[in-house]
Design a protein around this motif. Structure first.
Motif, short mmCIF file in Angstrom:
data_model
loop_
_atom_site.label_atom_id
_atom_site.label_comp_id
_atom_site.label_asym_id
_atom_site.label_seq_id
_atom_site.Cartn_x
_atom_site.Cartn_y
_atom_site.Cartn_z
N VAL A 96 -2.46 -3.53 -4.51
CA VAL A 96 -2.15 -2.60 -5.54
C VAL A 96 -0.79 -1.58 -5.40
O VAL A 96 -0.03 -1.63 -5.96
CB VAL A 96 -3.36 -1.91 -5.71
CG1 VAL A 96 -2.93 -0.75 -7.07
CG2 VAL A 96 -4.43 -2.68 -6.26
N PHE A 97 -0.83 -1.21 -4.13
CA PHE A 97 0.36 -0.06 -4.08
C PHE A 97 1.57 -1.03 -3.81
O PHE A 97 2.67 -0.68 -4.51
CB PHE A 97 0.07 0.31 -2.63
CG PHE A 97 -0.54 1.88 -2.54
CD1 PHE A 97 0.24 2.90 -3.26
CD2 PHE A 97 -1.80 1.98 -2.00
CE1 PHE A 97 -0.76 3.98 -3.54
CE2 PHE A 97 -2.64 2.98 -2.28
CZ PHE A 97 -2.00 4.25 -2.86
N LYS A 99 2.22 -3.90 -5.57
CA LYS A 99 2.54 -4.35 -6.86
C LYS A 99 3.15 -3.40 -7.50
O LYS A 99 3.99 -3.53 -8.49
CB LYS A 99 0.91 -4.71 -7.48
CG LYS A 99 1.31 -5.35 -8.72
CD LYS A 99 2.10 -6.61 -8.74
CE LYS A 99 2.06 -7.33 -10.30
NZ LYS A 99 2.97 -8.65 -10.17
N ASN A 100 2.56 -2.03 -7.54
CA ASN A 100 2.88 -0.87 -8.26
C ASN A 100 4.56 -0.61 -7.74
O ASN A 100 5.37 -0.30 -8.66
CB ASN A 100 2.22 0.35 -7.93
CG ASN A 100 0.95 0.36 -8.64
OD1 ASN A 100 1.04 -0.47 -9.39
ND2 ASN A 100 -0.10 1.03 -8.27
N THR A 101 4.98 -0.66 -6.59
CA THR A 101 6.01 -0.81 -6.06
C THR A 101 7.22 -1.78 -6.46
O THR A 101 8.21 -1.30 -7.08
CB THR A 101 6.09 -0.72 -4.51
OG1 THR A 101 5.40 0.34 -3.80
CG2 THR A 101 7.72 -0.47 -4.07
N ASN A 103 6.58 -3.25 -9.33
CA ASN A 103 6.95 -2.84 -10.88
C ASN A 103 7.68 -1.69 -10.96
O ASN A 103 8.67 -1.96 -11.88
CB ASN A 103 5.58 -2.34 -11.47
CG ASN A 103 4.38 -3.75 -11.46
OD1 ASN A 103 4.98 -4.79 -11.45
ND2 ASN A 103 3.35 -3.55 -11.79
N MET A 104 7.69 -0.75 -10.17
CA MET A 104 8.76 0.33 -10.47
C MET A 104 10.03 -0.22 -10.11
O MET A 104 11.02 0.07 -10.67
CB MET A 104 8.47 1.44 -9.35
CG MET A 104 7.09 2.07 -9.66
SD MET A 104 6.72 3.33 -8.35
CE MET A 104 8.35 4.40 -8.44
#
Length: 208
Positions: A96-97, A99-101, A103-104
């Motif tokens: 999740v982390f 993926k969020n990175t 996306n950012m």
């Protein structure tokens, strides 16, 4: 997950501690009771132990050893908890982390592309605005040199990053006239301005 496993382990350990309460027995039995009470003696200590196991605060083999002495089934239950908590849950959280990175980073990259596009649009509009001052489809040298004398035209050149000096006008026109026909159209003008973007003191150097 930790709470469910904690309840199962605590239930068995509590029964075992109650059965051993009457007598400490041998030194080995006394050590076992101390370890069970230390790691699994209450709900709070059980959850704390499981938390340390998941976060690497303690070696899970050390806390599983007294459980195995009580019953091998608790040892298997502990192995299952480690497999789920460490190999599944933590990997999901890590994913999740990541993926969020990503996306950012993607949003930042998209924002950069949009900024580039907007800058490009603005530059094109400024070129068209400058070309509009010449009021013609094709520009010859005489018209070009006359317009360059105009302060407004010089200001528009400056806006595009070109400091046009009078002695460089002929050289600039030559560079813009790619096909050597003696006239410059909008396409030649835009390409030439892009190539010469910067100090026009280098116009004569570019000719060379």
């Amino acid at each position: 997950i930790g709470f469910m496993f904690g309840v199962c382990i605590l239930e068995v350990v509590s029964i075992q501690l109650v059965s051993m309460r009457s007598s400490w027995g041998t030194e080995e039995l006394a050590r076992l009771k101390l370890d069970l009470f230390r790691f699994w003696g209450s709900m709070s200590s059980t959850l704390y132990t499981l938390y340390m196991v998941m976060c690497g605060g303690i070696d899970w083999g050390d806390v599983a050893a007294p459980l195995i002495e009580v019953t091998p089934g608790l040892g298997l239950l502990m192995c299952l908890y480690v497999a789920i908590a460490v190999f599944c849950v933590l990997n999901i959280v890590t994913g999740v982390f990541v993926k969020n990175t990503e996306n950012m980073f993607s949003r930042d990259e998209t924002h950069l592309v949009m900024q580039t596009i907007e800058s490009r649009k603005q530059w094109i509009e400024e070129v068209k605005q400058l070309w509009g001052t010449f009021q013609t489809r094709e520009l010859d040298f005489e018209s070009f040199s006359d317009k360059v004398k105009d302060v407004r035209t010089q200001a528009l050149f400056h806006k595009l990053g070109l400091e046009v000096e009078w002695e460089s006008v002929a050289g600039l026109f030559e560079l813009l006239d790619f096909d050597g026909t003696g006239t410059v159209n909008l396409d030649e003008f835009a390409i030439g301005i892009q190539m010469l973007h910067g100090q026009a003191k280098n116009i004569d150097m570019a000719r060379l």
